[in-house]
Design an enzyme around this catalytic site. Structure first.
Site, PDB file in Angstrom:
ATOM      1  N   ILE A  52       0.797  -1.453   0.060  1.00  0.00           N
ATOM      2  CA  ILE A  52      -0.162  -0.028  -0.007  1.00  0.00           C
ATOM      3  C   ILE A  52       0.801   1.238   0.070  1.00  0.00           C
ATOM      4  CG2 ILE A  52      -0.343   0.063   2.484  1.00  0.00           C
ATOM      5  CD1 ILE A  52      -3.039   0.718   0.128  1.00  0.00           C
ATOM      6  N   TYR A  53       1.939   1.225   0.243  1.00  0.00           N
ATOM      7  CA  TYR A  53       2.979   2.406   0.540  1.00  0.00           C
ATOM      8  C   TYR A  53       3.104   3.048  -1.033  1.00  0.00           C
ATOM      9  CZ  TYR A  53       4.222   0.799   5.099  1.00  0.00           C
ATOM     10  OH  TYR A  53       4.446   0.379   6.604  1.00  0.00           O
ATOM     11  N   GLY A  54       2.665   4.258  -0.941  1.00  0.00           N
ATOM     12  CA  GLY A  54       2.759   4.869  -2.427  1.00  0.00           C
ATOM     13  C   GLY A  54       2.096   4.038  -3.525  1.00  0.00           C
ATOM     14  N   ASP A  55       1.092   3.383  -3.027  1.00  0.00           N
ATOM     15  CA  ASP A  55       0.174   2.518  -3.927  1.00  0.00           C
ATOM     16  C   ASP A  55       1.036   1.611  -4.982  1.00  0.00           C
ATOM     17  OD1 ASP A  55      -2.093   1.777  -5.280  1.00  0.00           O
ATOM     18  OD2 ASP A  55      -2.136   3.331  -6.730  1.00  0.00           O
ATOM     19  N   GLY A  56       2.027   0.995  -4.359  1.00  0.00           N
ATOM     20  CA  GLY A  56       3.091   0.198  -4.952  1.00  0.00           C
ATOM     21  C   GLY A  56       4.070   0.789  -5.204  1.00  0.00           C
TER      22      GLY A  56
END
Length: 321
Positions: A52-56
């Site tokens: 989920i971090y930075g949407d991948g």
């Protein structure tokens, strides 16, 4: 940097882990590369990220550095699944389909064929636990994940899930834990100890408050000044927190070190803790956390910090030492 066994598993990790959440917000690619190189140079091994971090994007960035900047085998690579990334039936959650799809996506972005530690980011009450654990069993059996952990589980959730795996076992739990947030000592820490599970604290610096930077205001370049994180930091800016921060500052002054080092050393050496996960904007900020490696708190200071930050226990909790 010293290493520790992760719970009662055979996996050993550095006793401080490098978190990468800031890589999606306050760090650019150069900052991230400098942090990773400095961390590995200092003997750090545990590197933690999430789909989920930075949407991948953070997994993509980390993957671009592995094998180029640092050897893949020099790090214990940890990532997570469950948080919702997209709409649709497989965009998040702990169903079998969503978990298997999430891990395949993480492996693709990281550019690896397996992760060393795969973590369920949260409990999903909408999915039968048996289904979730069967997917985890499949992943371990396939070799795509060597070890399994969970994050943000309550004590009863951890105790319920821990015996349920047939392939491998749960070896770690990530929970918020610091001098400002000791709630997991009520049930999560005892449950983890009972099942041989190592604790990986997140926000070990009280979301930055324990560094003392907010004592007289909100620095313009801090998370507390960011529209994205102001509320996140504000939760720990209370009268109780102020008393604890002042105690940390007093201890740091007496030891000739930083409040950051005192706060990190305290949580690092709590019962059951294996490795606090620290994040940083850049290499310079990370150096402050790495400096805590040489600090062991004298028992008098540790006891004073225990007292000022003590968590209350009531029926039916029992804290047995």
């Amino acid at each position: 940097m010293e290493s520790r066994q992760l719970g009662t598993s055979g996996l050993r990790v550095s006793r401080v882990g490098l978190g990468t959440l800031s890589w999606s917000t306050s760090s650019d690619a150069e900052d991230a590369a400098n942090q990773l190189a400095a961390f590995v140079d200092a003997g750090g091994t545990l590197v933690d990220t999430a789909d989920i971090y930075g949407d991948g994007e953070v997994e993509l960035l980390l993957g671009s550095l592995l094998g180029h900047l640092v050897p893949r085998d020099s790090v214990v690579l940890a990532t997570k699944a469950v948080a919702r990334r997209t709409n649709g039936p497989f965009g998040g959650g702990a169903s079998r389909g969503a978990l298997l799809r999430a891990l395949d996506g993480s492996l693709r972005r990281l550019g690896v064929d397996h992760v060393d530690l795969w973590q369920l980011h949260a409990w999903d009450g909408a999915v039968p636990l048996e289904e979730t654990l069967s997917a985890v069993d499949h992943v371990v059996r396939s070799g795509k994940a060597r070890y399994v952990g969970v994050c943000n589980y309550t004590g009863w959730q951890l105790a319920t899930a821990a015996p349920g795996l047939k392939e491998g076992r749960i070896v770690s739990i990530q929970s918020e834990y610091s001098l400002l947030e000791r709630g997991i000592e009520r049930e999560v820490v005892p449950a983890a100890a009972h099942h041989g599970i190592g604790v990986l604290p997140w926000a070990p610096l009280g979301r930055g408050v324990l560094t003392g930077k907010y004592r007289t205001g909100t620095p313009a370049d801090s998370r507390g000044a960011s529209s994205d994180y102001a509320g996140y930091v504000e939760q720990h800016r209370t009268e109780r927190a102020s008393r604890i921060v002042e105690a940390v500052v007093t201890a740091a002054d007496g030891l000739g070190t930083s409040p950051l080092s005192v706060a990190l050393a305290w949580v690092r050496d709590r019962p059951g803790v294996v490795a606090p996960i620290v994040g940083a904007r850049d290499k310079t900020q990370l150096a402050g956390s790495l400096a805590a490696e040489s600090l062991t708190l004298p028992s008098a200071i540790k006891n004073a910090l225990d007292d000022v930050s003590a968590v209350e226990f009531g029926y039916p909790e029992r804290w047995l030492s």
